[in-house]
Design a protein around this motif. Structure first.
Motif, PDB file in Angstrom:
ATOM      1  N   PRO A   1       0.826  -1.212   0.000  1.00 18.04           N
ATOM      2  CA  PRO A   1       0.000   0.000   0.000  1.00 18.04           C
ATOM      3  C   PRO A   1       0.860   1.262   0.000  1.00 18.04           C
TER       4      PRO A   1
ATOM      5  N   ARG B   1      -5.321  -5.434   0.443  1.00 13.04           N
ATOM      6  CA  ARG B   1      -6.578  -4.769   0.800  1.00 13.04           C
ATOM      7  C   ARG B   1      -7.581  -4.904  -0.355  1.00 13.04           C
TER       8      ARG B   1
ATOM      9  N   TYR C   1       3.866  -0.290  -6.461  1.00  8.88           N
ATOM     10  CA  TYR C   1       2.496  -0.101  -5.992  1.00  8.88           C
ATOM     11  C   TYR C   1       1.532  -1.052  -6.700  1.00  8.88           C
TER      12      TYR C   1
END
Length: 229
Positions: A79, A131, A211
């Protein structure tokens, strides 16, 4: 060679001091010995705890900052907010002390930690929490990455020839594979991945975070601007 290793690509905030020595012969791996390590699992505390952890490791090992030879940092995938803390901290230590800073894929470090259990047994799948009900993943054969890193839902991960899995405890049970005990990158795993470059005295590549998708803040800003136009 004395190496500072840090990783904030997962909910675990990790710092450690590792001693790296060349391999004894062509058939063995470089020797990696952990002198001190600190790990705190808290996805919201990266910025608060990483530097104190580093200082605690230095104190425990009786090592001065000037004794360090290099810095290794996990560059993700991870993240946006947590990942940039570790990379910025590593870069700051390197800049202040005039040390090379090597970035390594955090999934590679978990695979390196699992090498002894998995060597010659078949492909290893490594997953960490991305996530949004997704995972970051990569597959490895004999310690080398053969697929990934990518991000997707667990059901969409291409299994290839994986015969075991390591990584996030909250996600490994989504896969019908034997689970190895390595959940997050360790300082030793990070340094093991960077060992060839470290021992060769190679000039580090620029630190570029993995990322794998745009950060939420950028996406939300884009939607706001698009809606106003």
């Amino acid at each position: 060679m004395l190496v500072l290793a840090v990783d904030t690509a997962t909910p675990a905030v990790t710092a450690g001091l590792v001693h790296l020595s060349p391999a004894d012969d062509a058939d063995s791996r470089p020797a990696v010995a952990t002198l001190a390590t600190r790990v705190k699992v808290d996805a919201r505390a990266h910025a608060e705890v990483l530097t104190p952890q580093i200082l605690e490791c230095l104190a425990e090992a009786g090592v001065a900052r000037a004794d360090l030879d290099a810095v290794v940092v996990g560059i993700g995938p991870g993240p946006f907010t947590g990942l940039r803390v570790g990379m910025a901290t590593a870069a700051a230590f390197g800049d202040a002390l005039g040390l090379p800073v090597h970035g390594v894929c955090s999934l590679d470090a978990i695979a390196a930690d699992s090498a002894d259990e998995q060597r010659e047994a078949g492909e290893l799948l490594v997953v960490t929490d991305a996530r949004r009900r997704e995972v970051y993943w990569a597959r490895y054969l004999d310690g080398a990455r053969v697929a990934g890193p990518e991000v997707c839902k667990p059901a969409d991960v291409p299994m290839g020839d994986a015969v075991a899995i390591a990584g996030s405890a909250a996600h490994v049970d989504d896969f019908d594979l034997p689970v190895l005990p390595n959940e997050t990158p360790s300082p030793a795993g990070l340094v093991a991945v960077a060992a060839p470059a470290l021992l060769a005295g190679a000039v580090p590549e620029a630190l570029v975070p993995l990322y794998l998708r745009r950060p939420d803040a950028v996406e939300n800003s884009f939607r706001t601007l698009a809606g106003a136009s």
